[in-house]
Design an enzyme around this catalytic site. Structure first.
Site, PDB file in Angstrom:
ATOM      1  CB  ILE A 171       6.742  37.112  -3.152  1.00 50.17           C
ATOM      2  CG1 ILE A 171       8.244  37.038  -2.849  1.00 50.17           C
ATOM      3  CG2 ILE A 171       6.009  35.971  -2.446  1.00 50.17           C
ATOM      4  CD1 ILE A 171       8.595  37.295  -1.395  1.00 50.17           C
ATOM      5  NE  ARG A 251       9.570  40.903   8.199  1.00 49.85           N
ATOM      6  CZ  ARG A 251      10.211  40.100   7.364  1.00 49.85           C
ATOM      7  NH1 ARG A 251       9.563  39.068   6.826  1.00 49.85           N
ATOM      8  NH2 ARG A 251      11.473  40.320   7.046  1.00 49.85           N
ATOM      9  CG  ASP A 275       6.148  30.905   6.991  1.00 49.92           C
ATOM     10  OD1 ASP A 275       6.404  29.930   7.719  1.00 49.92           O
ATOM     11  OD2 ASP A 275       7.015  31.482   6.298  1.00 49.92           O
ATOM     12  CD  GLU A 280       8.376  35.643  12.997  1.00 50.95           C
ATOM     13  OE1 GLU A 280       9.437  35.372  12.398  1.00 50.95           O
ATOM     14  OE2 GLU A 280       7.248  35.546  12.471  1.00 50.95           O
ATOM     15  CG  HIS A 298       9.741  33.556   9.485  1.00 47.62           C
ATOM     16  ND1 HIS A 298       9.826  34.781  10.098  1.00 47.62           N
ATOM     17  CD2 HIS A 298       9.966  33.792   8.162  1.00 47.62           C
ATOM     18  CE1 HIS A 298      10.092  35.718   9.197  1.00 47.62           C
ATOM     19  NE2 HIS A 298      10.189  35.137   8.013  1.00 47.62           N
TER      20      HIS A 298
END
Length: 332
Positions: A171, A251, A275, A280, A298
């Site tokens: 990523i 995270r 995000d 969460e 997310h």
């Protein structure tokens, strides 16, 4: 209260428990190939409830998701017949891997298939935070825009800015590729330096702390572990250039919320694009009131194509384990 799943009438096929509602195509394949226990109401299940449903159904495999907290107690409560936990995610921080290993459970994840979607969201966060998109959208929705002015919502131009990436895996590399198209220069820190063909001119920093001083934008791409919890704290934020932009698609636990919020208020951080959040969906309420926080729920992998690919990858791993083969994406 959730009710335990009942063992399906069709016992000739292995039983697979899906802990959340998944894309239709994924559930269709699971139901075609297995006696699938679905969650059509998309209830959020505790680890104990997952174990209870697995026991009631006589499950052979559990297809779980990132929000499922499968701690040591939950894993101990799983029926003996469960052979594999296939998580619908790359991260495995929601699973007690040592407990799974001790029980002889195979744990698998879904790498590769969400790289592009998550990298796209990281660029959306960079652009949205830099160009004050959230403030502008709120202005329009509140009917508070009185017209164009020369100094209205002036943001940050990305061309020529230095993007620091911590965690230059799949990523991180995809984010770097996209950022180059905006004229950004790339710095990165990783456990190992990349080969030149993957580095593509990026500047390597063996020490991530030393890299912070050259990050106009900092993008986080490393896993959540006990060692990385609250890695980005007040001390490290202070090492960034004043007015830097923070982006997190990794995270939520890797940043210390109080420190980030304080830096957004003081101007040490010009903006943050986030995000993911610790605890969460119960994110720190301080973020909601900050005009310079660009927040998403997310969405990193949230495309039809990616979520289907993740589900198919999880089922590929279940197929392999239940057929006695090595899972292609085995973590434990």
């Amino acid at each position: 209260m959730t009710s335990p799943a009942q063992r399906p009438v069709d016992t000739a096929r292995p039983v697979v428990l899906l802990t959340r509602r998944l894309p239709d195509a994924v559930e269709a394949r699971a139901s075609r190939d297995y006696a699938a226990i679905l969650n059509p109401a998309d209830e959020t299940l505790s680890g104990a409830a997952i174990a209870e449903r697995a026991a009631g159904a006589g499950a052979d495999a559990v297809l779980c998701c990132a929000g499922d907290r499968l701690d040591a107690a939950a894993i101990a409560a799983l029926p003996a017949g469960v052979r594999v936990l296939a998580t619908f995610s790359v991260g495995t921080d929601h699973i007690d891997l040592e407990a799974a290993r001790a029980r002889g459970l195979t744990v698998t994840n879904t790498p590769d298939v969400l790289t592009d979607a998550t990298a796209d969201i990281a660029l959306l966060l960079i652009l949205g935070a830099a160009r004050r998109a959230s403030e502008g959208e709120r202005m329009i929705r509140a009917d508070a825009w009185t017209g164009w002015t020369p100094t209205q919502l002036m943001g940050t131009h990305l061309g020529g800015k230095r993007l620091g990436i911590i965690g230059m895996g799949r990523i991180g590399q995809a984010v770097a590729q996209r950022a180059r198209a905006f004229g950004m220069t790339i710095h990165y820190s990783n456990r190992k330096r990349l080969p030149a063909e993957l580095e593509q001119g990026a500047t390597y920093h063996a020490d991530p702390d030393a890299m912070l001083a050259v990050c106009d934008v900092l993008s986080l791409h490393f896993p959540a572990t006990a060692e990385t919890r609250h890695w980005l704290n007040a001390e490290r934020i202070a090492r960034l250039p004043r007015g830097a932009i923070l982006v997190n698609t990794a995270r939520g636990s890797v940043v210390e919320d109080e420190a980030v919020i304080a830096a957004l208020r003081s101007g040490q951080l010009a903006a943050a694009g986030l995000d993911v959040f610790e605890n969460e969906p119960r994110l720190h309420p301080g973020y909601r009131d900050l005009p310079n926080s660009f927040l998403l729920p997310h969405l990193g992998s949230a495309t039809v194509e990616t979520r289907c690919a993740m589900g198919f990858r999880a089922l590929d791993n279940i197929d392999a384990v239940l057929a006695g083969r090595e899972a292609p994406d085995r973590v434990v």
